[in-house]
Design an enzyme around this catalytic site. Structure first.
Site, mmCIF file in Angstrom:
data_model
loop_
_atom_site.group_PDB
_atom_site.id
_atom_site.type_symbol
_atom_site.label_atom_id
_atom_site.label_comp_id
_atom_site.label_asym_id
_atom_site.label_seq_id
_atom_site.Cartn_x
_atom_site.Cartn_y
_atom_site.Cartn_z
ATOM 1 N N ALA A 101 3.878 10.535 -10.065
ATOM 2 C CA ALA A 101 3.948 11.350 -11.280
ATOM 3 C C ALA A 101 5.335 11.965 -11.387
ATOM 4 O O ALA A 101 5.996 12.217 -10.377
ATOM 5 C CB ALA A 101 2.898 12.448 -11.213
ATOM 6 N N GLY A 141 0.937 8.518 -8.140
ATOM 7 C CA GLY A 141 0.322 7.845 -9.291
ATOM 8 C C GLY A 141 0.559 6.346 -9.307
ATOM 9 O O GLY A 141 -0.266 5.595 -9.853
ATOM 10 N N GLU A 184 -1.984 5.049 -7.045
ATOM 11 C CA GLU A 184 -3.297 5.285 -7.664
ATOM 12 C C GLU A 184 -3.576 4.271 -8.788
ATOM 13 O O GLU A 184 -4.696 3.805 -8.948
ATOM 14 C CB GLU A 184 -3.372 6.720 -8.186
ATOM 15 C CG GLU A 184 -3.376 7.730 -7.042
ATOM 16 C CD GLU A 184 -3.368 9.163 -7.518
ATOM 17 O OE1 GLU A 184 -2.324 9.596 -8.056
ATOM 18 O OE2 GLU A 184 -4.384 9.856 -7.378
ATOM 19 N N GLU A 209 1.172 13.643 -2.463
ATOM 20 C CA GLU A 209 0.868 14.855 -3.241
ATOM 21 C C GLU A 209 0.792 16.108 -2.374
ATOM 22 O O GLU A 209 1.231 17.189 -2.781
ATOM 23 C CB GLU A 209 -0.460 14.672 -4.011
ATOM 24 C CG GLU A 209 -0.360 13.773 -5.224
ATOM 25 C CD GLU A 209 -0.537 12.290 -4.908
ATOM 26 O OE1 GLU A 209 -0.533 11.930 -3.706
ATOM 27 O OE2 GLU A 209 -0.668 11.506 -5.857
#
Ligand code: COA
Length: 261
Positions: free
Chosen positions: A66, A112, A115, A135
């Site tokens: 992200a 992300g 993910e 994260e």
């Protein structure tokens, strides 16, 4: 259509969606997510596309997660929830797409990015890929499906190890623990992804859509319910022209040509 952060290339029945923000290592922000989502819709609706490859532009990363600047701007818990929900939505879109999605990973595949890859059907990695969910190093936890899909793919212990430490692993370790299905030299990544995609694109698109759906749905329910879902899918496929074609081709010792009917 053309997009700011996504490139689409079509080659016979295979489409490649390249996430294209290399100057920021393809970091995911709402615009990147919106472009990926719109491009996936376009490819879903294109009957000529039978298999999709997702890749990342630039030499350094599939995606470095992200956009961290964007995380700094979140002002309230509901805003954070909405951000997470938008990211999750695109992962669900990949899973619900009635076409196989292969992800071609290289370089940094973090947060992300990993993910997104977890939602794809087949993960092929270049030998320079570094994978992780960092994260926890930022004071947050995965918000794009990682805390749910990683344990389902790797088991609870290994998922916790990777999420709690935030450590990166290399492609060989990822292959060993079942996080990726195949590792190839970086120069061969896209050829390998296309080789696999073409193989899948040549199957019956109906059988492929059903196989994907019954596996994905079956993983969410108990075995007996999963077996019932499987039988329903099998029963529907038995009535298709593609089934008759596949079986006739076998009996007549010829190659089958599926029409998706
Ligand atoms: N969000 C926003 N920008 C990012 C980014 C991210 N997740 N990852 C990289 N970038 C940007 C950098 O800020 C830099 O931009 P700049 O040139 O304008 O300064 C550019 O992409 C190149 O990255 P850089 O850090 O210089 O490359 P590197 O090779 O030194 O390091 C990483 C690569 C992946 C190790 C490092 O960029 C990194 O740790 N990124 C964050 C990973 C992360 O925690 N992701 C999870 C977010 S939940």
């Amino acid at each position: 259509m053309s997009y700011r952060y996504v490139l689409i290339d079509r080659d016979d029945n295979v489409a490649t969606l390249t996430i294209n923000r290399p100057e920021k290592l393809n970091a995911m922000n709402p615009e990147v997510v919106a472009d990926i989502s719109a491009a996936l819709d376009e490819l879903r609706d294109d009957d000529a596309v039978h298999a999709i490859i997702i890749a990342g532009a630039g030499e350094k990363a599939f995606m470095a997660g992200a956009d961290i600047g964007m995380l700094m701007d979140v002002q309230s818990p509901p805003e954070g929830v909405a951000l997470s929900r938008r990211g999750q939505a695109v992962t669900l879109q990949i899973e619900k797409l009635p076409k196989p999605v292969i992800v071609a990973l290289h370089g940094y595949t973090l947060g992300g990015g990993l993910e997104l890859a977890l939602a794809c059907d087949i993960r092929i990695a270049a030998d320079n890929t570094m994978l992780g969910l960092p994260e926890m190093n930022l004071g947050i936890a995965p918000g794009c499906g990682g805390s749910q899909r990683l344990p389902r793919i790797l088991g609870k212990g290994m998922a916790k190890f990777l999420i709690f430490t935030g450590d990166m692993i290399d492609s060989e370790e990822a292959l060993r623990i079942g996080l990726v299905e195949k590792v190839v030299p970086v120069g061969e990544l896209m050829d390998e992804a296309k080789f696999v995609a073409r193989k899948l694109a040549a199957k019956s698109p109906l059988a492929m859509a059903v196989a994907k759906e019954i596996i994905n749905l079956g993983m969410q329910v108990d075995l007996e319910s999963g077996l019932a879902i499987e039988s329903l899918g099998f029963g529907v496929l038995c009535m298709t022209e593609d089934c008759k074609e596949g079986c006739s081709a076998f009996l007549e010792k010829r190659k089958s040509t599926f029409k998706g009917r």
